[in-house]
Design an enzyme around this catalytic site. Structure first.
Site, PDB file in Angstrom:
ATOM      1  N   ARG A   1      41.971  41.369  41.418  1.00  0.00           N
ATOM      2  CA  ARG A   1      40.551  41.657  41.257  1.00  0.00           C
ATOM      3  C   ARG A   1      39.937  42.420  42.335  1.00  0.00           C
ATOM      4  O   ARG A   1      40.643  42.655  43.428  1.00  0.00           O
ATOM      5  CB  ARG A   1      39.640  40.614  41.208  1.00  0.00           C
TER       6      ARG A   1
ATOM      7  N   LYS B   1      39.363  33.257  42.743  1.00  0.00           N
ATOM      8  CA  LYS B   1      38.142  32.578  42.481  1.00  0.00           C
ATOM      9  C   LYS B   1      38.261  31.191  42.480  1.00  0.00           C
ATOM     10  O   LYS B   1      39.302  30.426  42.293  1.00  0.00           O
ATOM     11  CB  LYS B   1      37.710  32.844  40.876  1.00  0.00           C
TER      12      LYS B   1
ATOM     13  N   HIS C   1      38.368  46.481  37.308  1.00  0.00           N
ATOM     14  CA  HIS C   1      38.609  45.762  36.479  1.00  0.00           C
ATOM     15  C   HIS C   1      39.164  46.404  35.227  1.00  0.00           C
ATOM     16  O   HIS C   1      39.838  45.617  34.516  1.00  0.00           O
ATOM     17  CB  HIS C   1      37.020  45.121  35.888  1.00  0.00           C
TER      18      HIS C   1
ATOM     19  N   ARG D   1      42.705  46.190  36.062  1.00  0.00           N
ATOM     20  CA  ARG D   1      43.346  44.884  36.069  1.00  0.00           C
ATOM     21  C   ARG D   1      43.339  44.429  34.369  1.00  0.00           C
ATOM     22  O   ARG D   1      44.704  43.974  34.101  1.00  0.00           O
ATOM     23  CB  ARG D   1      42.227  43.795  36.581  1.00  0.00           C
TER      24      ARG D   1
ATOM     25  N   HIS E   1      43.843  32.735  36.214  1.00  0.00           N
ATOM     26  CA  HIS E   1      42.874  32.400  35.117  1.00  0.00           C
ATOM     27  C   HIS E   1      43.319  30.589  35.026  1.00  0.00           C
ATOM     28  O   HIS E   1      44.414  30.239  34.724  1.00  0.00           O
ATOM     29  CB  HIS E   1      43.109  32.821  33.606  1.00  0.00           C
TER      30      HIS E   1
ATOM     31  N   TYR F   1      40.566  38.207  27.364  1.00  0.00           N
ATOM     32  CA  TYR F   1      40.458  39.145  28.504  1.00  0.00           C
ATOM     33  C   TYR F   1      41.483  40.312  28.159  1.00  0.00           C
ATOM     34  O   TYR F   1      41.475  41.495  28.492  1.00  0.00           O
ATOM     35  CB  TYR F   1      40.911  38.508  29.806  1.00  0.00           C
TER      36      TYR F   1
END
Length: 309
Positions: free
Chosen positions: A150, A174, A240, A243, A266, A275
Site C-alpha cells: 500500500r 492496516k 493503488h 497494487r 487482507h 479487490y
C-alpha cells in the site's frame, strides 16, 4: 476539596476508541469514521439522542452525494448505533431510517502488461545515471508492483524492514497487523543501489527533507509524472492501481487466492475476491479448454474414459 463533576461521555469518541482497541482500526480509518459521524451530527444534532425521524432527514441532506459515499456514511452510522446498543446506551436502533442506496463496488482500474513494461522501461532508463531521485523512484515502483505494498506502507518503511539475507520485507499494515511480503531479486538489486545513494541519518527507507518520511501525496505526484514521461495517461496510475496490478497479474499467473490474501494483508478473503480481477476472457478460455463440455475438450477421450457407458 470540591470534586468537579465528570464530563459526560462523548459516544462518538467511545465508538472510535472501541474501533481502535478491539478492531485495530488504522488511523486513516478512524479519521474517516470521525468525519462521517461528526458531519451527520452537525446536520441533525447529537447522534446519541436522535430518533428515526431525524435520521430520515439525511436522505435529503445526502441527495447530491454519490451512492458509494451515501453507503459509506450510512454504514458508519449503523455500526455506531450497533455499538450504543451493545453498550446499553440505547435500547432502540434508529438506523433503519437511513437511506439504502444500491452502491455497487466498482472494479479497480486495470493496467495492462504493456503499460507496466512501459512504466518500468522508462524508470530503468532514468535510473541508469544513478541519480538518487531516479533510483528511489525505480525502487518504489518495484515494491508497489513487485510486492503489492500500500502507499502508506511504502512511504513509511523503516530501514529495519529492509531484508538482509531473507527475501522478505517485514512491515506493519492496516490495524497494526504485521506481515512479511516477498521482495524480488530485481527489487533487491535496486535496493542495494538506493541504500548506497540515500542520505544517512534517517530511520526511514525513503526520508524526506523535513526529517520524516516521503509523503503519500509526493508519491502520487512522482508516479503520475513518470506515467506522463512513459506516454501513459497519468490518471491511469496510482499506488493503488499498481497494487491491484500486482494482485491481478499474480492471479493470471496461477497464484492461489489464499496466498494472495496473505501477501496483500487482507483480514477477510472476501476483500481479496473483490479487490482482484481476473479477465473474463481468460475465464471463458479456461472453461472452453478444461470443462468436459468445452469446445477444446476431447469428447471421444471422455467417452473412452467412461468405458463406453
Amino acid at each position: 476539596m470540591t470534586r468537579l463533576p465528570k464530563p459526560p461521555h462523548d459516544p462518538i469518541e467511545d465508538f472510535l476508541a472501541m474501533l481502535a482497541a478491539e478492531r485495530g482500526a488504522a488511523t486513516n480509518t478512524l479519521a474517516a469514521y470521525r468525519r462521517d459521524l461528526e458531519q451527520a451530527q452537525a446536520s441533525i444534532g447529537p447522534l446519541g439522542d436522535v430518533q428515526k425521524s431525524d435520521l430520515a432527514k439525511l436522505a435529503d441532506i445526502w441527495s447530491a452525494l454519490a451512492p458509494a459515499s451515501i453507503a459509506r456514511k450510512a454504514s458508519a452510522l449503523r455500526q455506531f448505533y450497533g455499538f450504543l446498543i451493545e453498550e446499553g446506551v440505547r435500547g432502540d436502533d434508529p438506523s433503519g431510517a437511513l437511506p439504502k442506496p444500491l452502491a455497487r463496488r466498482p472494479l479497480p482500474k486495470i493496467l495492462s502488461h504493456t503499460q507496466i513494461e512501459a512504466l518500468f522501461d522508462r524508470a530503468e532508463f532514468e535510473a541508469e545515471g544513478e541519480t538518487p531521485a531516479a533510483v528511489r523512484l525505480l525502487l518504489m515502483l518495484e515494491l508497489l508492483y513487485g510486492s503489492g505494498l500500500r502507499a502508506s506502507e511504502l512511504v513509511a518503511l523503516p530501514l529495519a524492514a529492509v531484508p538482509r539475507d531473507a527475501p522478505f520485507l517485514t512491515l506493519t499494515g492496516k490495524g497494526g497487523q504485521a506481515r512479511m511480503v516477498p521482495v524480488s531479486e530485481r527489487a533487491k538489486r535496486v535496493m542495494t543501489r538506493w541504500l548506497a545513494l540515500r542520505e544517512a541519518g534517517s530511520r526511514h527507507l525513503f526520508p524526506s527533507r523535513n526529517g520524516r518520511h516521503l509523503s503519500r501525496v509526493r508519491l502520487f505526484q512522482l508516479l503520475k509524472a513518470l506515467a506522463m514521461r512513459a506516454d501513459i495517461p497519468p490518471e491511469a496510475i496510482s499506488p493503488h492501481v499498481l497494487r491491484h496490478a500486482f494482485a491481478t497479474h499474480l492471479l493470471e499467473g496461477g497464484a492461489d487466492l489464499r496466498v494472495l490474501q496473505t501477501m496483500l494483508g487482507h483480514a477477510d478473503i472476501a476483500t481479496t475476491q473483490i479487490y482482484t480481477h481476473v479477465d473474463a476472457a481468460r475465464l471463458v478460455k479456461l472453461v472452453n479448454e478444461r470443462h468436459p463440455l468445452g469446445a477444446g475438450y476431447d469428447r471421444a477421450q471422455l467417452a473412452r474414459s467412461r468405458g463406453g457407458e
